[in-house]
Scaffold this active site. Sequence first.
Site, PDB file in Angstrom:
ATOM      1  N   ASP A 160       0.823  -1.213   0.000  1.00 36.40           N
ATOM      2  CA  ASP A 160       0.000   0.000   0.000  1.00 36.40           C
ATOM      3  C   ASP A 160       0.853   1.257   0.000  1.00 36.40           C
ATOM      4  OD1 ASP A 160      -2.310  -1.373  -0.019  1.00 36.40           O
ATOM      5  OD2 ASP A 160      -2.804  -1.089   2.103  1.00 36.40           O
ATOM      6  N   LYS A 211      -2.700   4.461  -4.209  1.00 37.48           N
ATOM      7  CA  LYS A 211      -2.998   5.484  -5.207  1.00 37.48           C
ATOM      8  C   LYS A 211      -1.824   5.678  -6.144  1.00 37.48           C
ATOM      9  CE  LYS A 211      -6.343   8.706  -3.334  1.00 37.48           C
ATOM     10  NZ  LYS A 211      -6.419   8.707  -1.877  1.00 37.48           N
ATOM     11  N   MET A 233      -7.415   9.440   9.704  1.00 40.21           N
ATOM     12  CA  MET A 233      -8.031   9.902   8.459  1.00 40.21           C
ATOM     13  C   MET A 233      -8.898  11.146   8.643  1.00 40.21           C
ATOM     14  SD  MET A 233      -8.977   6.380   6.495  1.00 40.21           S
ATOM     15  CE  MET A 233      -9.493   5.317   7.815  1.00 40.21           C
TER      16      MET A 233
HETATM   17  N1  SAH Z   1      -3.640   0.545   9.261  1.00 44.28           N
HETATM   18  C1  SAH Z   1      -3.079   1.850   9.491  1.00 44.28           C
HETATM   19  C2  SAH Z   1      -4.089   2.950   9.320  1.00 44.28           C
HETATM   20  C3  SAH Z   1      -4.633   3.073   7.950  1.00 44.28           C
HETATM   21  S1  SAH Z   1      -5.787   4.346   7.771  1.00 44.28           S
HETATM   22  C4  SAH Z   1      -2.437   1.894  10.877  1.00 44.28           C
HETATM   23  O1  SAH Z   1      -2.636   0.969  11.653  1.00 44.28           O
HETATM   24  O2  SAH Z   1      -1.726   2.829  11.165  1.00 44.28           O
HETATM   25  C5  SAH Z   1      -4.766   5.648   7.207  1.00 44.28           C
HETATM   26  C6  SAH Z   1      -4.692   6.729   8.255  1.00 44.28           C
HETATM   27  O3  SAH Z   1      -3.792   6.344   9.253  1.00 44.28           O
HETATM   28  C7  SAH Z   1      -4.164   8.034   7.740  1.00 44.28           C
HETATM   29  O4  SAH Z   1      -5.172   8.818   7.131  1.00 44.28           O
HETATM   30  C8  SAH Z   1      -3.683   8.661   9.011  1.00 44.28           C
HETATM   31  O5  SAH Z   1      -4.716   9.202   9.759  1.00 44.28           O
HETATM   32  C9  SAH Z   1      -3.132   7.471   9.750  1.00 44.28           C
HETATM   33  N2  SAH Z   1      -1.697   7.321   9.503  1.00 44.28           N
HETATM   34  C10 SAH Z   1      -1.074   6.304   8.895  1.00 44.28           C
HETATM   35  N3  SAH Z   1       0.254   6.508   8.874  1.00 44.28           N
HETATM   36  C11 SAH Z   1       0.462   7.684   9.495  1.00 44.28           C
HETATM   37  C12 SAH Z   1       1.603   8.445   9.798  1.00 44.28           C
HETATM   38  N4  SAH Z   1       2.829   8.026   9.452  1.00 44.28           N
HETATM   39  N5  SAH Z   1       1.450   9.609  10.453  1.00 44.28           N
HETATM   40  C13 SAH Z   1       0.244  10.047  10.813  1.00 44.28           C
HETATM   41  N6  SAH Z   1      -0.878   9.377  10.537  1.00 44.28           N
HETATM   42  C14 SAH Z   1      -0.777   8.207   9.897  1.00 44.28           C
END
Ligand code: SAH
Length: 509
Positions: free
Chosen positions: A37, A59, A175
């Site tokens: 991803d 994307k 998100m």
């Molecule tokens: N499975 C992922 C989350 C996926 S949803 C997890 O466990 O982290 C995607 C959202 O995760 C983004 O929109 C953001 O809100 C958050 N996110 C993922 N990576 C991030 C990062 N490095 N810094 C801040 N927010 C992050």
Amino acid sequence: MTTIGKVFLIGAGPGDPGLITVKAKEALAGCDAVVYDRLVSLELVVTLPRRVKRYYAGKSAGKHSLKQSQINELLLKLAKEGHTIARLKGGDPFVFGRGGEEAVFLRGNGIDVEVIPGVTAGIAGLAYAGIPLTHRGKSAYAIFITAHEAPGKELSDLPWELLSGAEKGTIVGYMGVKTLPEVTERLIAGGMDEETPAAVIERGTLGNQSVIIGKLGNIALKAGEAGVKPPALFVIGEVVELRDSIIVEEDKPLAGKTIMVTRPGGQAAEIYHKLRKLGAEVLALPTIATEGYLDNEGWKRFERLRGGWLIFTSENGVKYFFQGFLREGGDFRRIAKFSIASIGAGTEKALKQYGFKTDFVPSKYTVNTLAEELTSEYEWKGVNAVRVRGNLGDDIIEAALEKAGAKVLPLEVYLTFTAEWDEGMRAAFAEAEIDAVTFSSGSTVAGLVEILGEAEFQCFIESTAVISIGPVTSDILRQAGGEPAIEAKVHTMEGVIDAVVEYFREDKE
Ligand code: SAH
């Protein structure tokens, strides 16, 4: 009959590639296909061997992305073909990552799935920002929410009454960049104090992480003013105040800088690591790849030689020579019968790692000087000269030695290819604000020209600082229309890193 494959549903961590688990690394090492991803660190992908098939499911640069059903079908197809698949997802696969949907679908189709959890952004992002998720006396519980507005349902699904009353806990929002104003308004309308500490963590755990601190009443405005973009999290709760007592702002020389590294992924792990330690965000975009090559005929001829010279002109030459030598059942005592000539500090360093010193280095690190000085300083009539090389490059040395009467054996030990950039790499390149790009050889320059095309290459190198490993690479860069911002004084990767640091130090002054 093909046996059906297996899918490892792996959490790759939130961005810093060091946050992947040992178990996930083990699973990655055993896979032959990877589906990854957008938020997965490219370092984890480009360092996989070339034989691993890569699929990007995020994307694209044109913002088009695979639908969940297409990702499911791709995983199913690969599994049916018998592949062992690493399905790499950002953070943890089951935390707002649709990992559950993939697991249910695959299981429903009789595919073996193993879930390897990952460090979720809502934990790691807070940790890197110095905000404890829970804290005695300040926060007794944590609530993870997703504040995504599309496809429209989630915001209204949230338990607003409970959230507004969550003053003794911590709310972490995934998100929520776009919906932050609405979320904060609803919390305040529901009775939560406007003065409740709040933070937004953008690109958490990455070298260019940024943290915005405010209150429930103004955090949305502050984030808007700062132009926060995904990926970002918000945190609401008293624990945000602890940041000042926990975080020590380190003055790292490359903090906030995004450095693109073009070296082959398999040889760059150490560079990535060092740059990250200096505070940089590393953009791992190899422009070339190398692979060992078995020149049967050459090795047979080498077998028969009882001494002469071994001539190395690159680190790869050394590495693949010894790999080939050992694969052929070689005994190091045979090499003791040869003298060794080399160019380049990296080449010498690589020789040293195998326990060999070089007997001859030219006064200038170019193949021309090596050819001239070797032939003028030694007698070559009837002497064996093994020129260890890749498939690219010149034959200046071979020609000069032959002219001097040597019996030349060109031994091809590796092949260099232009790297293939998949959609994930192209998207990362298009979106990143690249402060500097490093070139560690002429072929890394040529590779990028080929990948981008001349016009885009031109545009790119004019917009960023170009760091070159040495004069030969700089010349190739000039031929391609570029000019190095700085050239390494010592022509090794360490030298390149020093040059990056020096460049940004001057930049600051
Ligand atoms: N499975 C992922 C989350 C996926 S949803 C997890 O466990 O982290 C995607 C959202 O995760 C983004 O929109 C953001 O809100 C958050 N996110 C993922 N990576 C991030 C990062 N490095 N810094 C801040 N927010 C992050």
